[in-house]
Write an enzyme that holds these catalytic residues in place. Structure first.
Site, mmCIF file in Angstrom:
data_model
loop_
_atom_site.group_PDB
_atom_site.id
_atom_site.type_symbol
_atom_site.label_atom_id
_atom_site.label_comp_id
_atom_site.label_asym_id
_atom_site.label_seq_id
_atom_site.Cartn_x
_atom_site.Cartn_y
_atom_site.Cartn_z
ATOM 1 N N LYS A 1 33.724 39.198 -28.157
ATOM 2 C CA LYS A 1 34.786 38.253 -28.505
ATOM 3 C C LYS A 1 35.491 37.830 -27.223
ATOM 4 O O LYS A 1 35.694 38.652 -26.322
ATOM 5 C CB LYS A 1 35.763 38.947 -29.454
ATOM 6 C CG LYS A 1 36.849 38.066 -30.043
ATOM 7 C CD LYS A 1 37.704 38.889 -31.022
ATOM 8 C CE LYS A 1 38.764 38.049 -31.713
ATOM 9 N NZ LYS A 1 39.548 38.852 -32.685
ATOM 10 N N SER B 1 39.986 36.718 -37.275
ATOM 11 C CA SER B 1 39.863 35.879 -36.112
ATOM 12 C C SER B 1 38.558 36.073 -35.342
ATOM 13 O O SER B 1 38.202 35.222 -34.519
ATOM 14 C CB SER B 1 41.037 36.154 -35.165
ATOM 15 O OG SER B 1 40.954 37.461 -34.653
ATOM 16 N N SER C 1 40.843 41.217 -38.708
ATOM 17 C CA SER C 1 40.056 40.245 -37.947
ATOM 18 C C SER C 1 38.631 40.660 -37.607
ATOM 19 O O SER C 1 37.865 39.838 -37.102
ATOM 20 C CB SER C 1 40.776 39.886 -36.648
ATOM 21 O OG SER C 1 41.804 38.967 -36.895
#
Lengths: 484, 95
Positions: A75, A150, A174
């Site tokens: 990420k 997310s 997330s």
């Protein structure tokens, strides 16, 4: 079978046995990306040359670590020395991380190849990855829908076979929510199990790094690599790190699994409820005992979270001021103008909204009514779980109240977007661990993955992985792949 | 803690965040809606409940004060929009 369809453990074994090379594995994934990335748009940055170079180096070494030569995506909120780290924000455009996050150091020590940087909601604030300043990622199962967030880029990349596994971060769901919506496995470790050093902070008392993978075994393998005390993160736990793969095959016979009545509420998508209840039934067949439990303060978790998380975010994001790194507004007339305009031009809407809310709840006159009260509510939520885990070994819930929604469906209504995290948020407030695994589909012919969430007590990762693996091996939902 | 409005302009100033007039009015209505939702915490009985600041049970984590290399100045300032003699450069703050 094409190489990109391999699981992380299959690839690791094949590379270790020299049946395939790391370079072949990387090339297969790069080829896969070339084909599907224009549709999915999971990555912000792909380290093509660097990944090939890392793979060549791994191929010339004798295999040692558990991930030797195995490509893993990250990420875009985790620091890799010499690589961009934008947090999907304009304010960090052009920023190059000067050091490796501890999880990156651990991946390297285990022999992994770092593949690329996955899209996300800006600064991890969001549940759909629509808050990225750069691009919208699409759900590989239905390109009209969001991948969750997310860590939506990480989840979509795993589901689309663009990587074998990815790291994400979970502050209120997330990792687990996008894993559920994309049909992969997402694990949020116990707070402190994994070092946060080198993770750009959103809410420091809630953030935790974890893996998104194709199987439960892969999740256990990555957790083994990531876990453990780090002198650079004083909140990391000193407790010994077990080999989580050892617990996988123990089965659920005789285990007590709690079903919290507050997690089966009106407003939940009926198909999600049907699929999750069917999953619960499977556990009875496998010899587990299902016990009804209560987590009475569940209804207050979202409110508590949006006070605490925004308060912490408003403080953490104060560092983005245009002085030391990142974007700076042009021709400032003075220091206050430089701060005010840099942040105005650099941050997106959701980040601004949360900074305002967080600043407000901490401001003079409102602190006791909002922030202090939320911290007390947090104590009640934590106690709910402590009491529940006296009656059961793990808790079963839906991960998300709905399957993936349409792109743009909730962007104008922040509160509706916040409620997408209703089943995942309490885990972070309590600091316990949780995993989401695929448990079927909603949406009829238009298959939309549904996730089963398994929660465990603090440092209960072995228990939830054991429960998750028993279900996965018994049902095989994880073998379903999207048509791309 | 009932809030009919929230002074977004003032709060934005505290946060060093310039907002346009449109943003102020949009955030105003959205945040009032979120705060209305948060009002529910007011109904919770929290008498005698200790606040939780952190999920980690650890407090006062000490280590030896050992001298060790840290990020070299050149690398620490490499991302700065403007530097001067290895320092971060900002507009003049003192006349």
């Amino acid at each position: 079978m094409s190489l990109h369809s391999l699981t992380l453990s299959q690839a690791a074994e094949a590379i270790r046995k020299k049946e395939i090379s790391s370079a072949e594995m990387v090339d297969a994934l790069l080829a896969r990306m070339e084909r599907v990335e224009p549709k999915v748009r999971a990555f912000l940055h792909i380290n093509t040359d660097d990944a090939r170079e890392q793979a060549r180096r791994r191929d010339s070494e004798s295999p040692q670590g558990a991930l030797h030569g195995v490509p893993v995506a990250l990420k875009d909120i985790l620091s890799v020395k010499g690589q961009p780290c934008t947090c999907a924000s304009k304010i960090l455009k052009g920023y190059v991380a000067p050091y490796d996050a501890t999880v990156v150091t651990r991946l390297r020590e285990a022999g992994a190849v770092l593949l690329g940087r996955a899209n996300m909601d800006e600064f991890a604030m969001g549940s759909s990855t629509e808050n990225s300043a750069y691009q919208a990622t699409r759900n590989p199962w239905d390109l009209e829908r969001i991948p969750g967030g997310s860590s939506g880029g990480s989840a979509a990349a795993v589901a689309a076979d663009e990587c074998l596994a990815a790291l994400g971060t979970d502050t209120g769901g997330s990792i687990r929510q996008p894993a559920a919506l994309c049909g992969c496995v997402g694990l949020k470790p116990t707070y402190g199990r994994v070092s946060r050093y080198g993770l750009v902070a959103f809410a420091s008392s809630l953030d935790q790094i974890g893996p998104l993978t194709k199987t439960v075994r892969d999740s256990a393998i990555l957790l083994n690599v990531l876990s453990g005390r780090d002198p650079r993160d004083s909140t990391s736990l000193p407790d010994p790190v077990p080999d989580c793969t050892q617990a996988l095959e123990k089965g659920v016979k005789g285990m007590k699994l709690g079903l919290p009545r507050e997690y089966f509420v009106k407003g939940m998508d009926p198909e999600v409820e049907r699929v999750v209840r069917a999953a619960v039934g499977e556990f009875t067949k496998m010899g587990a005992e299902i016990v009804e439990i209560s987590l009475p303060h569940t209804g207050h978790a979202v409110a508590t979270y949006y006070v605490i998380a925004t308060a912490e975010a408003s403080a953490n994001l104060a560092r983005f001021d245009g002085v030391r790194y990142g974007f700076r507004a042009k021709d400032p007339t003075g220091l206050l103008d430089l701060y005010g305009r840099t942040r105005a031009e650099g941050f997106g809407n959701e980040v601004k909204r949360r900074i305002i809310l967080g600043t407000y709840v901490l401001s003079s006159g409102y602190y006791d009514a909002y922030y202090l009260r939320a911290q007390k509510a947090r104590t009640l939520i934590r106690r709910d779980f402590e009491q529940a885990f006296q009656k059961c070994d793990a808790i079963l819930t839906p991960t998300s109240p709905t399957p993936a929604f349409k792109i743009g469906e909730k962007t104008t209504d922040p509160l509706q977007m916040y409620l997408a995290d209703i089943f995942t948020i309490a885990t972070n407030l309590a600091g316990i661990c949780g995993i989401s695994i695929p448990c079927g589909f909603a949406g009829g012919a238009n298959k939309l993955p549904v996730g089963l969430q398994i929660l465990g007590p603090s440092l209960g990762e072995e228990a939830i992985l054991r429960v998750a693996n028993a279900y996965e091996q018994n049902t095989g939902w994880h073998k379903e792949r999207p048509q791309l | 803690m009932k809030q009919d409005s929230i002074d977004v302009t003032y709060v934005a100033q505290l946060a060093r965040l310039d907002l346009s007039a449109e943003e102020v009015s949009k955030f105003q209505s959205q945040l009032v809606q979120v705060l209305e939702y948060v009002e529910q915490l007011g109904r919770l009985n929290v008498d005698g409940i200790e606040p939780t600041a952190h999920a980690s049970p650890r407090t006062n984590v000490f280590r030896e004060d050992v001298v060790a290399p840290s990020l070299p100045v050149g690398e620490a300032t490499a991302n700065a929009p403007q530097t001067l003699n290895d320092l971060f450069r900002v507009p003049r703050v003192v006349e």
